[in-house]
Design a protein around this motif. Sequence first.
Motif, PDB file in Angstrom:
ATOM      1  N   MET A   1       4.204  42.127  -3.884  1.00 34.00           N
ATOM      2  CA  MET A   1       5.233  41.307  -3.238  1.00 34.00           C
ATOM      3  C   MET A   1       5.445  39.992  -3.995  1.00 34.00           C
ATOM      4  O   MET A   1       6.579  39.527  -4.132  1.00 34.00           O
ATOM      5  CB  MET A   1       4.862  41.027  -1.781  1.00 34.00           C
ATOM      6  CG  MET A   1       4.899  42.254  -0.898  1.00 34.00           C
ATOM      7  SD  MET A   1       6.525  43.004  -0.812  1.00 34.00           S
ATOM      8  CE  MET A   1       7.380  41.815   0.166  1.00 34.00           C
TER       9      MET A   1
ATOM     10  N   PHE B   1       8.914  38.874  -5.642  1.00 35.64           N
ATOM     11  CA  PHE B   1       9.530  37.582  -5.365  1.00 35.64           C
ATOM     12  C   PHE B   1       9.815  36.831  -6.655  1.00 35.64           C
ATOM     13  O   PHE B   1      10.872  36.218  -6.816  1.00 35.64           O
ATOM     14  CB  PHE B   1       8.632  36.738  -4.450  1.00 35.64           C
ATOM     15  CG  PHE B   1       9.174  35.365  -4.196  1.00 35.64           C
ATOM     16  CD1 PHE B   1      10.249  35.190  -3.351  1.00 35.64           C
ATOM     17  CD2 PHE B   1       8.635  34.261  -4.833  1.00 35.64           C
ATOM     18  CE1 PHE B   1      10.771  33.921  -3.120  1.00 35.64           C
ATOM     19  CE2 PHE B   1       9.145  32.999  -4.620  1.00 35.64           C
ATOM     20  CZ  PHE B   1      10.216  32.830  -3.759  1.00 35.64           C
ATOM     21  N   TRP B   2       8.880  36.870  -7.597  1.00 29.73           N
ATOM     22  CA  TRP B   2       9.058  36.222  -8.900  1.00 29.73           C
ATOM     23  C   TRP B   2      10.299  36.792  -9.594  1.00 29.73           C
ATOM     24  O   TRP B   2      11.114  36.069 -10.134  1.00 29.73           O
ATOM     25  CB  TRP B   2       7.795  36.424  -9.732  1.00 29.73           C
ATOM     26  CG  TRP B   2       7.773  35.756 -11.060  1.00 29.73           C
ATOM     27  CD1 TRP B   2       7.886  36.363 -12.273  1.00 29.73           C
ATOM     28  CD2 TRP B   2       7.624  34.361 -11.335  1.00 29.73           C
ATOM     29  NE1 TRP B   2       7.808  35.433 -13.275  1.00 29.73           N
ATOM     30  CE2 TRP B   2       7.646  34.203 -12.725  1.00 29.73           C
ATOM     31  CE3 TRP B   2       7.468  33.234 -10.530  1.00 29.73           C
ATOM     32  CZ2 TRP B   2       7.521  32.961 -13.330  1.00 29.73           C
ATOM     33  CZ3 TRP B   2       7.352  32.001 -11.135  1.00 29.73           C
ATOM     34  CH2 TRP B   2       7.376  31.881 -12.509  1.00 29.73           C
TER      35      TRP B   2
ATOM     36  N   MET C   1      13.572  35.712  -7.812  1.00 36.63           N
ATOM     37  CA  MET C   1      13.887  34.313  -8.078  1.00 36.63           C
ATOM     38  C   MET C   1      14.617  34.176  -9.417  1.00 36.63           C
ATOM     39  O   MET C   1      15.629  33.480  -9.522  1.00 36.63           O
ATOM     40  CB  MET C   1      12.597  33.489  -8.082  1.00 36.63           C
ATOM     41  CG  MET C   1      12.801  32.018  -8.301  1.00 36.63           C
ATOM     42  SD  MET C   1      11.275  31.077  -8.204  1.00 36.63           S
ATOM     43  CE  MET C   1      10.342  31.725  -9.563  1.00 36.63           C
TER      44      MET C   1
END
Length: 117
Positions: free
Chosen positions: A86, A90-91, A94
């Motif tokens: 996760m 998310f990285w 972004m």
Amino acid sequence: MMDTIFDDIVNFLTFQRLIAPYALIVFYWLGAFGMPLLAWWAMLWGRQRLPFFAPMMDGSLGVMRMTLTARQRFMLGMMFACGFLMMELFWRMMFEFMLAYFQIHEALTKVVPGQRL
């Protein structure tokens, strides 16, 4: 040929040509591989250099082995793996949002040629 190279240099120096989309890809890969490796290195460094860290890690691992069943340890490992995935997702998202911003900027500058946004 020389005109295009000269134009590219002028566009780069006058901020007409953005390098951020290319730099973002490099920073994404550095972070995606670098952060987990850096965290692993920091754990090993702390274990060797900090006198309280190694007994604390060994003690907590020993307590975990004595108190948790094999199924609970497996579930804990799966939770760690899911959390890690996760964080990587998310990285990635972004950086995709930042790249989308630059693509929107390029599309808008093509709509209104010559005008800086």
